[in-house]
Write an enzyme that holds these catalytic residues in place. Structure first.
Site, short mmCIF file in Angstrom:
data_model
loop_
_atom_site.label_atom_id
_atom_site.label_comp_id
_atom_site.label_asym_id
_atom_site.label_seq_id
_atom_site.Cartn_x
_atom_site.Cartn_y
_atom_site.Cartn_z
N SER A 102 0.81 -1.22 0.00
CA SER A 102 0.00 0.00 0.00
C SER A 102 0.84 1.27 0.00
O SER A 102 0.33 2.33 -0.34
CB SER A 102 -0.93 0.02 1.21
OG SER A 102 -0.17 -0.07 2.40
N ASP A 138 -3.80 7.92 8.25
CA ASP A 138 -4.87 7.07 8.80
C ASP A 138 -4.36 6.08 9.84
O ASP A 138 -5.06 5.13 10.16
CB ASP A 138 -5.57 6.32 7.67
CG ASP A 138 -4.62 5.39 6.91
OD1 ASP A 138 -3.45 5.28 7.31
OD2 ASP A 138 -5.05 4.77 5.93
N HIS A 172 -0.87 4.67 7.02
CA HIS A 172 -0.30 5.28 5.82
C HIS A 172 0.04 6.74 6.06
O HIS A 172 -0.66 7.42 6.81
CB HIS A 172 -1.30 5.13 4.66
CG HIS A 172 -1.72 3.70 4.45
ND1 HIS A 172 -2.93 3.21 4.89
CD2 HIS A 172 -1.06 2.66 3.91
CE1 HIS A 172 -3.01 1.92 4.61
NE2 HIS A 172 -1.88 1.55 4.02
#
Ligand code: NAG
Ligand code: NAG
Ligand code: NAG
Ligand code: NAG
Length: 373
Positions: free
Chosen positions: A35, A338, A341
């Site tokens: 990610s 978040d 990230h």
């Protein structure tokens, strides 16, 4: 005067020729990872990433777990290339200047049912390599049959050997490990994880890759989410409030990763393999966040982390009340978007601190990495 200028120019030119460094113009970037560099693959495949992701830059969820751009986006901008389309995105992709095989939750180790249940991606690094293999062979086949307009959506055959191959993966092998194993077991698993990593680089080499830009793994102990699950008592934390044992594991992983990259340099002819200390960049930002214009780096912008944990953009119902994981409204002052990230502002800062090569081994800026060493 005139002579002086010419002489100076001559010295510079000779210097550059002797060093052998020239600026690279990469026709394409092929990216592999998790990610940290997923530009929409996971979102296109499973549940779409909801708003407020994307609020700072794209103005809509862009498939990235971020309020805006990722390091790989700043890399594309820096190199004068468009943002990478995810290989998994079948709606109007453009692969003319590369493709992105990264998906959120990906591991280096091949997946099996056990790990998939722990919430990681089925698109582990070996699968990303299968996808790249198909991408290349089908592109070459199609290119020969395509009309000029169609061709602009595909890389050219020669682009595969001149492209920049970027890899940012390994974080989820460690975090998935911490959920299921003791710390000793996680540590003992590192050599096997890195065997898989070396195999992947060798496979990319066989498929024509020559220029590699390899990110190490970040200080996972400093992710606010790690603190929530593993930072229960203060003696587990370092002076910044990060979970010490998780950062130590990332450092151990990185030490061994760097050794593997050195070994690969000896095994693969005519390649450029650059190891990039992203850990140092991220830890540097977290240790100096306030001076760099950010708020407490362990605070999160998006999501609700109080009595219950509600992810960024998610809603849950607790005791008859709906709780929404909202944005703080000013993500550019947060390091963490978040909890897992980084924010766009942090990604921009990190990108700026790695592109000039100061944190690389060898110390080569990204736009000179095409020079074989
Ligand atoms: C798959 O799961 C088993 C446990 O059932 C585990 O021992 C093994 O390491 C996993 N495979 C990989 C490649 O991680
Ligand atoms: C690397 O190049 C050398 C000399 O050109 C050659 O002998 C060797 O087989 C090559 N190794 C590989 C792995 O291609
Ligand atoms: C929901 O209710 C329970 C029982 O009254 C309480 O313990 C809990 O803290 C409440 N949760 C929230 C998020 O308010
Ligand atoms: C590279 O960039 C960093 C961050 O902007 C800066 O501190 C460092 O001095 C730069 N190094 C070189 C060699 O320009």
């Amino acid at each position: 005067m005139e002579f002086g200028r010419i002489f100076w120019f001559w010295v510079l030119s000779v210097g550059e020729v002797q060093m052998g460094f020239s600026l690279c113009s990469y026709p394409a970037i092929f990216n592999f990872g998790d990610s940290n560099s997923d530009t929409g693959g996971m979102s296109a495949t499973f549940l779409p990433i909801p708003p407020p992701n994307g609020e700072s830059f794209f103005g809509r969820p862009s498939g990235r777990a971020c309020d805006g751009r990722l390091v790989v986006d700043f890399m594309a901008e820096h190199l004068g290339l468009p943002y990478l389309s995810p290989y998994l995105d079948s709606i109007w992709p453009n692969f003319g200047h590369g493709a992105n095989f990264a998906t959120g939750g990906s591991t280096i180790r091949p997946q099996n049912k056990t790990l998939f249940e722990a919430g990681v991606s089925p698109f582990s690094l070996n699968v990303q390599l299968w996808q790249f293999d198909q991408f290349k062979s089908r592109t070459i086949d199609l290119y020969n049959r395509a009309n000029p307009d169609e061709r602009s959506y595909l890389p050219k055959l020669e682009d595969f050997s001149n492209a920049l191959y970027t890899i940012d993966i390994g974080q989820n092998d460690l975090t998935a490990g911490f959920r299921k194993m003791s710390e000793d077991q996680v540590q003992a698993s590192i050599p096997e994880i890195l065997d898989q990593f070396s195999d992947a680089v060798q496979r990319l080499y066989q498929l024509g890759a020559r220029i590699f830009w390899i990110h190490n793994t970040g200080p996972i102990g400093c992710l606010p989410m790690t603190g929530i699950y593993f930072g229960g008592s203060s003696d587990l934390l370092d002076q910044l409030g990060c979970v010490r044992s998780h950062n130590d594991m990332a450092v151990e992983f990185n030490t061994q990763l760097k050794d593997r990259v050195c070994q690969l340099r000896g095994q693969l002819n005519q390649t450029s393999l650059i190891y990039v200390d992203v850990y140092a960049a991220k830890y540097g930002l977290i240790s100096d966040a306030v001076n760099q214009g950010f708020t407490d780096p362990l605070h999160i912008c998006c999501g609700y982390h109080e009595l219950v944990i509600v992810g960024c953009g998610q809603k849950i119902n607790v005791n008859g009340t709906e709780i929404y994981g909202a944005s703080c409204g000013n993500p550019s002052t947060y390091v963490s978007w978040d909890g897992t990230h980084y924010s766009q502002a942090a990604n921009h800062w990190i990108a700026n601190s790695i592109f000039n090569g100061t944190l690389s081994d060898p110390q080569i800026p990204i736009d000179e990495a095409c020079n074989f060493m």
